[in-house]
Design an enzyme around this catalytic site. Structure first.
Site, PDB file in Angstrom:
ATOM      1  N   HIS A 195       0.861  -1.185   0.000  1.00  0.00           N
ATOM      2  CA  HIS A 195       0.000   0.000   0.000  1.00  0.00           C
ATOM      3  C   HIS A 195       0.897   1.235   0.000  1.00  0.00           C
ATOM      4  O   HIS A 195       1.852   1.309   0.769  1.00  0.00           O
ATOM      5  CB  HIS A 195      -0.923  -0.009   1.214  1.00  0.00           C
ATOM      6  CG  HIS A 195      -1.836   1.160   1.260  1.00  0.00           C
ATOM      7  ND1 HIS A 195      -2.741   1.429   0.257  1.00  0.00           N
ATOM      8  CD2 HIS A 195      -1.969   2.162   2.164  1.00  0.00           C
ATOM      9  CE1 HIS A 195      -3.406   2.538   0.555  1.00  0.00           C
ATOM     10  NE2 HIS A 195      -2.943   3.005   1.703  1.00  0.00           N
ATOM     11  N   HIS A 205      -3.007   9.225   1.115  1.00  0.00           N
ATOM     12  CA  HIS A 205      -3.000   8.009   0.300  1.00  0.00           C
ATOM     13  C   HIS A 205      -4.380   7.771  -0.301  1.00  0.00           C
ATOM     14  O   HIS A 205      -5.360   8.394   0.099  1.00  0.00           O
ATOM     15  CB  HIS A 205      -2.494   6.797   1.091  1.00  0.00           C
ATOM     16  CG  HIS A 205      -3.089   6.592   2.444  1.00  0.00           C
ATOM     17  ND1 HIS A 205      -3.772   5.457   2.791  1.00  0.00           N
ATOM     18  CD2 HIS A 205      -3.095   7.377   3.555  1.00  0.00           C
ATOM     19  CE1 HIS A 205      -4.179   5.531   4.049  1.00  0.00           C
ATOM     20  NE2 HIS A 205      -3.776   6.696   4.528  1.00  0.00           N
ATOM     21  N   CYS A 248      -3.529   2.919  -5.264  1.00  0.00           N
ATOM     22  CA  CYS A 248      -2.699   3.763  -4.395  1.00  0.00           C
ATOM     23  C   CYS A 248      -1.314   4.029  -4.975  1.00  0.00           C
ATOM     24  O   CYS A 248      -0.761   5.122  -4.805  1.00  0.00           O
ATOM     25  CB  CYS A 248      -2.583   3.134  -3.012  1.00  0.00           C
ATOM     26  SG  CYS A 248      -1.878   1.464  -3.013  1.00  0.00           S
TER      27      CYS A 248
END
Length: 194
Positions: free
Chosen positions: A43, A55, A151
């Protein structure tokens, strides 16, 4: 008499550091593209300073209860979000994404493509990267899509002006050629130099 073991100093051109979990948080530069390992993927986000990260998350991301520090939860929404570093990490270790890595480094060390390195140059300064991330926090970054708008696309866009995802490319490469032999001998030789 025992043979002498010669230590070869690491070549700084060939060294790529990902794990920065031991860094003092006050020394992490604003605008750094960071990531954390999750089961089956990584991530990504942009560190904006003061222990905060911007994010891009999907609709099921986040804890079920709101964070006492930043208020982030699964119920507070999705898309581009600003959270505390702890919510971003969710118990994982802090890593940095590496830009402008020489192609030879990628080939020698990883024998394929490293999913968290790129030869692409980071064009923006830390302040410009943070400004882009904050702009996308207000405007959004489109609809989240695991393969085409995730992301990592968000973080690379903020850092370079172009959205791309090495993770998707790497996974596709491994899926396309799962039985190709790895150049183990060459790899072991070069790893000894690093």
């Amino acid at each position: 008499m025992l043979p002498l073991k010669v230590e070869v100093p690491p070549n700084p051109i060939l060294r790529v550091q990902h794990d920065i979990s031991r860094w003092d948080i006050r020394l992490i530069p604003e605008g750094l593209h960071i990531y954390v390992h999750r089961p089956g993927y990584t991530h990504h986000g942009i560190y904006i300073g003061d222990g905060k990260v911007i994010h891009f998350v999907g609709p099921k991301a986040g804890p079920t209860r709101a964070c006492k520090k930043c208020g982030f939860s699964r119920n507070t929404g999705h898309g581009v979000v600003e959270t505390c570093l702890e919510c971003f990490l969710d118990g994982g270790s802090l890593c940095r994404y590496n830009y402008n890595v020489p192609r030879v480094r990628l080939l020698i060390t990883f024998h394929t493509m490293c999913p968290n390195c790129t030869t692409t140059e980071r064009l923006e300064s830390g302040r410009e990267i943070v400004a882009t991330a904050k702009e996308k926090l207000k405007e959004g970054f489109g609809k989240y899509n695991l393969l085409s708008n995730n992301c990592e696309h968000f973080a690379t866009f903020c850092s370079t002006g172009t959205a791309f995802c090495q993770q998707v490319k790497y996974t596709a490469e491994l899926a396309a050629f799962p039985v190709l032999p790895r150049p183990v001998g060459l790899l072991m030789f070069y790893r000894d130099l690093i």
